[in-house]
Scaffold this motif. Sequence first.
Motif, PDB file in Angstrom:
ATOM      1  N   GLN A   1      34.020  29.662  47.303  1.00 10.93           N
ATOM      2  CA  GLN A   1      33.097  30.609  46.605  1.00 10.93           C
ATOM      3  C   GLN A   1      33.347  31.980  47.289  1.00 10.93           C
ATOM      4  O   GLN A   1      33.307  32.842  46.589  1.00 10.93           O
ATOM      5  N   ASN A   2      33.348  32.190  48.770  1.00 13.52           N
ATOM      6  CA  ASN A   2      33.549  33.290  49.513  1.00 13.52           C
ATOM      7  C   ASN A   2      34.740  34.035  48.960  1.00 13.52           C
ATOM      8  O   ASN A   2      34.784  35.119  48.793  1.00 13.52           O
ATOM      9  N   ASN A   3      35.869  33.240  48.882  1.00 16.41           N
ATOM     10  CA  ASN A   3      37.335  33.823  48.492  1.00 16.41           C
ATOM     11  C   ASN A   3      37.325  34.383  47.013  1.00 16.41           C
ATOM     12  O   ASN A   3      37.753  35.432  47.094  1.00 16.41           O
ATOM     13  N   VAL A   4      36.760  33.581  46.344  1.00 17.04           N
ATOM     14  CA  VAL A   4      37.324  33.818  44.879  1.00 17.04           C
ATOM     15  C   VAL A   4      36.032  34.980  44.504  1.00 17.04           C
ATOM     16  O   VAL A   4      36.611  35.960  43.963  1.00 17.04           O
ATOM     17  N   ILE A   5      34.988  34.986  44.825  1.00 19.57           N
ATOM     18  CA  ILE A   5      33.996  35.831  44.369  1.00 19.57           C
ATOM     19  C   ILE A   5      34.121  37.366  45.024  1.00 19.57           C
ATOM     20  O   ILE A   5      34.215  38.057  44.486  1.00 19.57           O
ATOM     21  N   HIS A   6      34.547  37.184  46.274  1.00 18.86           N
ATOM     22  CA  HIS A   6      34.922  38.457  46.942  1.00 18.86           C
ATOM     23  C   HIS A   6      36.241  38.962  46.313  1.00 18.86           C
ATOM     24  O   HIS A   6      36.358  40.193  45.908  1.00 18.86           O
ATOM     25  N   ALA A   7      37.100  38.037  46.125  1.00 16.64           N
ATOM     26  CA  ALA A   7      38.341  38.636  45.483  1.00 16.64           C
ATOM     27  C   ALA A   7      38.299  39.350  43.863  1.00 16.64           C
ATOM     28  O   ALA A   7      38.771  40.024  43.566  1.00 16.64           O
ATOM     29  N   ALA A   8      37.154  38.499  43.092  1.00 15.70           N
ATOM     30  CA  ALA A   8      36.998  39.124  41.981  1.00 15.70           C
ATOM     31  C   ALA A   8      36.275  40.466  42.021  1.00 15.70           C
ATOM     32  O   ALA A   8      36.664  41.265  41.223  1.00 15.70           O
ATOM     33  N   TYR A   9      35.298  40.596  42.852  1.00 14.76           N
ATOM     34  CA  TYR A   9      35.220  42.204  43.238  1.00 14.76           C
ATOM     35  C   TYR A   9      35.987  43.107  43.424  1.00 14.76           C
ATOM     36  O   TYR A   9      36.256  43.898  42.912  1.00 14.76           O
ATOM     37  N   VAL A  10      36.896  42.624  44.674  1.00 19.91           N
ATOM     38  CA  VAL A  10      37.918  43.823  44.922  1.00 19.91           C
ATOM     39  C   VAL A  10      38.880  43.922  43.810  1.00 19.91           C
ATOM     40  O   VAL A  10      39.303  45.257  43.578  1.00 19.91           O
ATOM     41  N   ASN A  11      39.305  42.835  42.961  1.00 20.85           N
ATOM     42  CA  ASN A  11      40.257  43.067  42.079  1.00 20.85           C
ATOM     43  C   ASN A  11      39.504  43.532  40.519  1.00 20.85           C
ATOM     44  O   ASN A  11      40.096  43.318  39.421  1.00 20.85           O
ATOM     45  N   LYS A  12      38.226  43.873  40.690  1.00 18.76           N
ATOM     46  CA  LYS A  12      37.301  44.206  39.215  1.00 18.76           C
ATOM     47  C   LYS A  12      37.499  43.496  38.072  1.00 18.76           C
ATOM     48  O   LYS A  12      37.600  43.875  37.060  1.00 18.76           O
ATOM     49  N   VAL A  13      37.164  42.065  38.420  1.00 19.09           N
ATOM     50  CA  VAL A  13      37.101  41.155  37.444  1.00 19.09           C
ATOM     51  C   VAL A  13      35.896  41.572  36.506  1.00 19.09           C
ATOM     52  O   VAL A  13      34.702  41.906  37.226  1.00 19.09           O
ATOM     53  N   GLU A  14      35.918  41.423  35.110  1.00 15.75           N
ATOM     54  CA  GLU A  14      34.798  42.207  34.564  1.00 15.75           C
ATOM     55  C   GLU A  14      33.615  41.314  34.459  1.00 15.75           C
ATOM     56  O   GLU A  14      32.449  41.683  34.373  1.00 15.75           O
ATOM     57  N   LYS A  15      33.903  39.906  34.495  1.00 12.82           N
ATOM     58  CA  LYS A  15      32.775  38.955  34.462  1.00 12.82           C
ATOM     59  C   LYS A  15      33.075  37.617  35.188  1.00 12.82           C
ATOM     60  O   LYS A  15      34.300  37.115  34.870  1.00 12.82           O
ATOM     61  N   LEU A  16      32.130  37.058  35.974  1.00 13.74           N
ATOM     62  CA  LEU A  16      32.477  35.700  36.658  1.00 13.74           C
ATOM     63  C   LEU A  16      31.252  34.946  36.410  1.00 13.74           C
ATOM     64  O   LEU A  16      30.269  35.320  36.627  1.00 13.74           O
ATOM     65  N   LEU A  17      31.634  33.799  36.080  1.00 15.95           N
ATOM     66  CA  LEU A  17      30.576  32.592  36.219  1.00 15.95           C
ATOM     67  C   LEU A  17      30.509  31.636  37.239  1.00 15.95           C
ATOM     68  O   LEU A  17      31.855  30.908  37.476  1.00 15.95           O
TER      69      LEU A  17
END
Length: 322
Positions: free
Chosen positions: A88-104
Amino acid sequence: MNLSDKIYVAGHNGLVGNSIFKFLQNEGFINIITKSSKELDLRNKALVDEFFRIEKPQFVFLAAAKVGGIHANNTFPADFYYDNICIQNNVIHAAYVNKVEKLLFLGSSCIYPKNSPQPICESYLLNGYLEPTNEAYAIAKLAGIKMCQAYRQQYGCNFISVMPPNLYGPGDNYDLDNAHVLPALLRKFHEAKINNSETVTVWGSGTPKREFLFVEDMALACYFLMENYNSNAIINVGTGIDHTILQLAEIAKKVTGFTGQIILDANKPDGTPRKLLMVDKINALGWFAKMDLETGLSKTYEDFKTNYEYYISKKQFSSQGA
Ligand code: GFB
């Protein structure tokens, strides 16, 4: 989400991830990305960073996790803690860095205090001590919830956290050491029937109560929340109905056609006495569970019988169950 949007389903080989993946495909989404754990080890930050940098998904369903039943949680707490925190650390942080519009992000009903009043309201989070048999897993999931909230607060990320109860359905883990109760009982009753055994052993006192949600209902809830829910507050998903383990065993006995006796093994842990989720919030938004337990169990059993050799050859933890 538009049908051509790029959607990453993390954990698509697990119980929930697979159901979300199939649901999206059936809805007509044409740009879904998946990676098996062999292709992409989500515990490895460098690999996850690279994957997000290249793929740039717009939406992420984070259904990848190390998940197991009471015995697995109690026996391998370090693995449940470390793997889940890393993923979760890796995926959530990478989602932030790469400007994911929405994460569940998927949590679990076991993140609530062991002795919560019932049904469990979202506001009971962190109001008391956790159930010891799954404390490591629950702490990891709590960290994931807090991470989504922190990234929303500091960076404005639209990351949401969803709490399901015990999940079941086709594609579950039937490894008796690591499985959750429902697939474990289906397998035990089935094998007792074909081997003409007189008894089946059910762990614990049979009195704990559990809420079981069919995985296809869960997949629909995830899609529904991705489309309709944008808040830092966690949200429960469930049926609003629970059963004792003994009642579950009786239903599984009926569905499998086993005619022998049920024996209780009091040396095995009961875990949380009850964890029924309050689902008023998601119901008010317009989502309701559809599948009743007996029909869901019958469907799951049909799938188990059809794929029996495959299921029993797998010695593993499941990806995200709950
Ligand atoms: O599903 P389960 O393993 O997990 O067990 P939890 C639920 C209840 O079923 C416990 C009883 O009281 C078990 O003792 N049980 C009876 C059995 N027979 C069996 C059997 O053959 N196998 C299993 N596994 N249980 C898990 C957490 O808790 O639930 C996870 O450890 C996660 O972290 C998951 O939250 C949803 O519901 O107790």
